[in-house]
Design a protein around this motif. Structure first.
Motif, PDB file in Angstrom:
ATOM      1  N   GLN A 119       4.077  -9.697   0.172  1.00 20.54           N
ATOM      2  CA  GLN A 119       3.955  -8.544   1.455  1.00 20.54           C
ATOM      3  C   GLN A 119       4.220  -7.229   0.438  1.00 20.54           C
ATOM      4  O   GLN A 119       3.175  -6.322   0.606  1.00 20.54           O
ATOM      5  CB  GLN A 119       4.863  -8.916   2.411  1.00 20.54           C
ATOM      6  N   GLN A 120       4.919  -7.135  -0.456  1.00 20.67           N
ATOM      7  CA  GLN A 120       5.172  -6.056  -1.367  1.00 20.67           C
ATOM      8  C   GLN A 120       3.855  -5.896  -2.265  1.00 20.67           C
ATOM      9  O   GLN A 120       3.474  -4.659  -2.470  1.00 20.67           O
ATOM     10  CB  GLN A 120       6.194  -6.432  -2.044  1.00 20.67           C
ATOM     11  N   TYR A 122       0.735  -7.006  -1.751  1.00 22.73           N
ATOM     12  CA  TYR A 122      -0.295  -6.667  -0.703  1.00 22.73           C
ATOM     13  C   TYR A 122      -0.134  -5.237  -0.458  1.00 22.73           C
ATOM     14  O   TYR A 122      -1.289  -4.642  -0.571  1.00 22.73           O
ATOM     15  CB  TYR A 122      -0.294  -7.638   0.679  1.00 22.73           C
ATOM     16  N   ARG A 123       0.853  -4.898   0.096  1.00 28.63           N
ATOM     17  CA  ARG A 123       1.127  -3.326   0.654  1.00 28.63           C
ATOM     18  C   ARG A 123       1.039  -2.379  -0.477  1.00 28.63           C
ATOM     19  O   ARG A 123       0.402  -1.154  -0.405  1.00 28.63           O
ATOM     20  CB  ARG A 123       2.219  -3.292   1.115  1.00 28.63           C
ATOM     21  N   SER A 124       1.525  -2.469  -1.713  1.00 25.94           N
ATOM     22  CA  SER A 124       1.360  -1.496  -2.660  1.00 25.94           C
ATOM     23  C   SER A 124       0.361  -1.511  -3.697  1.00 25.94           C
ATOM     24  O   SER A 124      -0.042  -0.651  -4.354  1.00 25.94           O
ATOM     25  CB  SER A 124       2.861  -1.647  -3.635  1.00 25.94           C
ATOM     26  N   GLN A 125      -0.158  -2.708  -3.958  1.00 28.40           N
ATOM     27  CA  GLN A 125      -1.060  -3.004  -4.991  1.00 28.40           C
ATOM     28  C   GLN A 125      -2.620  -3.223  -4.433  1.00 28.40           C
ATOM     29  O   GLN A 125      -3.606  -2.722  -4.978  1.00 28.40           O
ATOM     30  CB  GLN A 125      -0.892  -3.793  -6.034  1.00 28.40           C
ATOM     31  N   LEU A 127      -3.898  -3.342  -1.170  1.00 24.36           N
ATOM     32  CA  LEU A 127      -4.561  -2.292   0.024  1.00 24.36           C
ATOM     33  C   LEU A 127      -4.873  -1.182  -0.725  1.00 24.36           C
ATOM     34  O   LEU A 127      -5.877  -0.200  -0.137  1.00 24.36           O
ATOM     35  CB  LEU A 127      -3.539  -1.965   0.935  1.00 24.36           C
ATOM     36  N   SER A 128      -4.432  -0.750  -2.124  1.00 20.02           N
ATOM     37  CA  SER A 128      -4.686   0.483  -2.761  1.00 20.02           C
ATOM     38  C   SER A 128      -6.035   0.540  -3.602  1.00 20.02           C
ATOM     39  O   SER A 128      -6.492   1.301  -4.128  1.00 20.02           O
ATOM     40  CB  SER A 128      -3.648   0.916  -3.383  1.00 20.02           C
TER      41      SER A 128
END
Length: 152
Positions: A119-120, A122-125, A127-128
């Motif tokens: 999840q970390q 996915y959200r931080s790397q 999705l950007s």
């Protein structure tokens, strides 16, 4: 390059045990060490045999989650593929990148220690990453067949 039955025999034995010595390989293939070595060198020169590698079981090292992410990219920018791929290569947890023709443009294989770690990532790397139009995730449950061997 055309390969014959002797080359196929060498390749079959190499696929079965890539760490074996040339002398052991020659013996198993029914060749002299020199002949076996010459054939291996020829297959390397022709690009048939690209080397031997260590295969590391990342699950044994504590990486428990594998997710396949499929992306459709916004292709209004002519550099969208290149920019997406360049950014995806920088994510250490991305262990495989494939491009496709069709509805899916790119597939990334991502590993993580656990779901919180995924999840970390996915959200931080993920999705950007640039130019994402759509994404779909498939979580790996089990591998039924995973082989690098060819039917030689």
């Amino acid at each position: 390059m055309q390969i014959d039955d002797v080359d196929r025999r060498i390749l079959r034995h190499l696929m079965a045990d890539p760490s074996q010595s040339n002398a052991d390989l020659a013996e198993r293939a029914g060749l002299t060490t020199a002949t076996c070595w010459r054939r291996i060198e020829k297959m390397q020169a022709e690009g048939v045999l690209q080397g031997r590698q260590a295969i590391i079981n990342w699950r044994a090292l504590g990486w428990e989650v594998e997710v396949s992410l499929r992306f459709t990219l916004d292709k209004t920018n002519p550099r969208s593929f290149d920019q997406f791929l360049e950014a995806a290569r920088q994510v250490p947890e991305v262990i495989e990148i494939q491009t496709f023709l069709g509805q899916t443009d790119v597939r990334l294989n991502v590993i993580a220690r656990d779901m919180a770690h995924y999840q970390q990532i996915y959200r931080s790397q993920i999705l950007s990453l640039p130019h994402i139009q759509e994404t779909d995730a498939l979580m790996l449950i089990s591998k039924v067949k995973d082989s690098t061997e060819l039917p030689l």
